[in-house]
Design an enzyme around this catalytic site. Structure first.
Site, short mmCIF file in Angstrom:
data_model
loop_
_atom_site.label_atom_id
_atom_site.label_comp_id
_atom_site.label_asym_id
_atom_site.label_seq_id
_atom_site.Cartn_x
_atom_site.Cartn_y
_atom_site.Cartn_z
N SER A 198 1.46 -9.86 -1.32
CA SER A 198 1.08 -8.46 -1.12
C SER A 198 1.36 -7.92 0.28
O SER A 198 1.56 -6.73 0.46
CB SER A 198 -0.40 -8.26 -1.45
OG SER A 198 -1.21 -9.11 -0.67
N LYS A 216 0.79 -1.24 0.00
CA LYS A 216 0.00 0.00 0.00
C LYS A 216 0.82 1.28 0.00
O LYS A 216 0.41 2.29 -0.55
CB LYS A 216 -0.95 0.00 1.20
CG LYS A 216 -2.12 -0.96 1.00
CD LYS A 216 -3.23 -0.70 1.99
CE LYS A 216 -4.47 -1.47 1.60
NZ LYS A 216 -4.31 -2.94 1.80
N GLU A 265 -9.72 7.16 3.62
CA GLU A 265 -10.67 6.22 4.21
C GLU A 265 -9.89 4.95 4.52
O GLU A 265 -8.87 4.67 3.90
CB GLU A 265 -11.79 5.90 3.20
CG GLU A 265 -11.46 4.83 2.15
CD GLU A 265 -10.35 5.20 1.18
OE1 GLU A 265 -10.14 6.40 0.93
OE2 GLU A 265 -9.69 4.27 0.66
C1 LIG Z 1 -5.21 -3.88 1.27
C2 LIG Z 1 -4.56 -5.17 0.96
C3 LIG Z 1 -4.97 -5.96 -0.14
C4 LIG Z 1 -6.16 -5.63 -1.00
O1 LIG Z 1 -6.07 -4.44 -1.70
P1 LIG Z 1 -5.82 -4.40 -3.27
O2 LIG Z 1 -6.10 -2.99 -3.63
O3 LIG Z 1 -6.73 -5.38 -3.91
O4 LIG Z 1 -4.40 -4.77 -3.48
C5 LIG Z 1 -4.27 -7.13 -0.41
N1 LIG Z 1 -3.25 -7.52 0.37
C6 LIG Z 1 -2.83 -6.81 1.43
C7 LIG Z 1 -1.70 -7.31 2.25
C8 LIG Z 1 -3.47 -5.61 1.77
O5 LIG Z 1 -3.06 -4.91 2.83
#
Ligand SMILES: *Cc1c(COP(=O)(O)O)cnc(C)c1O
Length: 402
Positions: A388, A99, A121
Site C-alpha cells: 500500500s 491514497k 481530516e
Molecule cells: C493510510 C494508509 C493505510 C491505511 O488506510 P486504508 O484505508 O486501510 O487503506 C495503509 N497503508 C498506507 C501506506 C497508508 O498510507
C-alpha cells in the site's frame, strides 16, 4: 461451497440507503443530508459519463503513475517456502501510497459540482498530503484538520501540506488525534455546506463515501486482473492480502474479485502492543456502534465512548473501520487477522532484505501475516499482497525501535 460463499456470489452492497447488511448508512446532522444526496447524484452521473471517466483515468496515468507494477517477489516466496507471492506496487504512486487514487477521484467530483473549497481530516498526515497535492494541482483552497498532538508527531507532513499551499488547522479537543480532526472537519462542513467539498480519506464516513472511495480504489484490483492474465495467464489469484486501517487499500484490491468465491481474502489489522494491551484491531476486538456518520465495528467502552487506538503505524491507528469490512467479516467472505507492532517491524526488515523494497509500516502488517497465510495454501498458489505504501515516511519510527 458454504452458505456465506454462496451469498457473496451475487454480492452487490450497499443497498440504496447505503447499508452493507446492518452497517453503513448516514448518521449525520440533518443539514448535511441534502449535501450527501448531491454528492451521490454527482458521483453516479460522473461515473457513467465517459468524459469524466477518461479524465480520471488520464490523471491516474499521467500524474499518479498508473498502472503500478505487479512485482513477482521471488526471494520472499522462497524465504517463506510456499506460494508464489506478487506485490501490487501502490508504493510507486505519486505521494508514495494508494491514497491519491481516491483524492484524484474526489477532487474531480468537487470541480464538477462547482465547489471552491476543499476540506479534509488527517491522522498521520498522509491523506492530508494526498489532498493538498490534488488541491494544488486543481488550484482549489484547501484546509486540513489535524489533531494538535498529531501535528507535533508528524511535523514533516505538516510542512509538506503547507508547502503545497494548504492551511493545516489544529484540532485541540479530546485526544487531539484523528477522531477529533474528523469531528472538526464535519463541524466545518455543517457550517459551510454550499461551497465546500469534504474529501474523506478512507472507505469510512456516511453514505455515499464508502461506496465512492471503494470505486476510486478498485483500479488496484482491476489492474491486478489484467496483469495476472498477462504475467501468469490466470483469471484469478488464489489469495489476496492487504492491511486494514479504514480499509480502502484492501477493498480496492478485493472488490473486483468479490464475486469469485475461489479467491481467498485476508485483511490484516494492527494488534499494536497485543490484543490485551493497546491496539487498533477494530474488527477483531470491536463492538458495533456509530462513529463519523456510519454504523460499523468500533473500539469503544461499555458507555459507548470511543477508546484510543494504538499502532506503531499511524495509518492503521483508527478506532473505526469501513462498514463494508464489518459486513464482509460477518459474511465470512474476508478473513481478518492481526499482527503486532513488533511483527510489523520484522515485516519491514523482511521485505527490505529479500526484495529491496522498504514498505510502509502499515503495509508491513500484511507482509508479516504471510507466514501464517502460506501455511494454509498449496505450494504453487498465487498470492497477491497489496504493497500500500513506501516506508520512507517511517524511517524515524523504525530507527527508534531498533
Ligand atoms: C493510510 C494508509 C493505510 C491505511 O488506510 P486504508 O484505508 O486501510 O487503506 C495503509 N497503508 C498506507 C501506506 C497508508 O498510507
Amino acid at each position: 461451497m458454504n452458505q456465506s460463499a454462496r451469498e457473496t456470489l451475487n454480492y452487490n452492497a450497499p443497498d440504496e440507503n447505503g447499508r452493507f447488511g446492518p452497517y453503513g448508512g448516514a448518521f449525520v446532522p440533518e443539514i448535511l443530508i441534502p449535501e450527501l444526496r448531491a454528492v451521490q447524484a454527482a458521483f453516479e452521473e460522473s461515473w457513467t459519463d465517459s468524459e469524466f471517466r477518461n479524465e480520471y483515468l488520464n490523471l491516474l496515468r499521467t500524474y499518479v503513475g498508473r498502472p503500478t507494477a505487479l512485482t513477482f517477489a521471488e526471494r520472499l516466496s522462497n524465504e517463506l517456502g510456499r506460494g508464489k507471492i506478487f506485490l501490487k506496487r501502490e508504493d510507486l504512486c505519486h505521494t508514495g501510497a494508494h491514497k491519491i487514487n481516491n483524492t484524484i477521484g474526489q477532487i474531480l467530483l468537487a470541480c464538477k459540482m462547482g465547489k471552491t473549497r476543499i476540506i479534509a481530516e488527517t491522522g498521520a498526515g498522509q491523506h492530508g498530503v494526498a489532498t493538498a497535492t490534488v488541491a494544488a494541482k486543481f488550484g482549489l483552497q484547501c484546509i486540513v484538520y489535524m489533531g494538535a498532538e498529531d501535528m507535533e508527531r508528524q511535523a514533516l507532513n505538516v510542512a509538506r501540506m503547507q508547502l503545497l499551499g494548504a492551511e493545516v488547522r489544529a484540532a485541540t479537543s479530546g485526544s487531539q488525534t484523528l477522531k477529533d480532526a474528523t469531528n472538526e472537519a464535519i463541524r466545518d462542513w455543517v457550517s459551510n455546506p454550499t461551497d465546500t467539498f469534504y474529501i474523506i480519506g478512507s472507505v469510512v464516513g456516511p453514505h455515499p463515501y464508502p461506496m465512492m472511495v471503494r470505486t476510486f480504489h478498485s483500479i488496484i484490483g482491476e489492474e491486478v486482473q489484467d496483469q495476472l492474465i498477462n504475467i501468469a495467464d490466470i483469471e484469478t489469484p488464489d489469495v489476496l492480502v492487504a492491511c486494514v486501517g479504514g480499509g480502502s487499500n484492501a477493498i480496492g484490491l478485493f472488490y473486483p474479485f468479490i464475486n469469485s468465491p475461489e479467491v481467498q481474502m485476508y485483511g490484516i489489522e494492527a494488534a499494536g502492543e497485543g490484543l490485551d494491551g493497546r491496539h487498533a484491531a477494530t474488527l477483531t476486538r470491536g463492538t458495533v456502534g456509530v462513529l463519523h456518520g456510519a454504523m460499523s465495528y468500533l473500539l469503544q467502552d461499555h458507555d459507548g465512548q470511543i477508546t484510543l487506538a494504538h499502532s506503531v503505524s499511524a495509518g492503521l491507528d483508527y478506532p473505526g473501520v469501513g462498514p463494508e469490512h464489518s459486513w464482509l467479516k460477518d459474511l465470512g467472505r474476508v478473513t481478518y487477522l492481526t499482527e503486532t507492532d513488533e511483527s510489523a517491524l520484522r515485516g519491514v526488515s523482511l521485505l527490505s532484505k529479500t526484495e529491496g523494497i522498504i514498505p510502509a509500516l502499515e503495509t508491513a502488517h500484511a507482509i508479516a501475516a504471510l507466514e501464517k497465510i502460506v501455511a494454509n495454501v498449496e505450494h504453487d498458489s498465487i498470492i497477491v499482497v497489496n504493497c500500500s505504501g513506501r516506508g520512507d515516511k517511517d524511517m524515524q519510527t523504525i530507527l527508534n525501535h531498533t
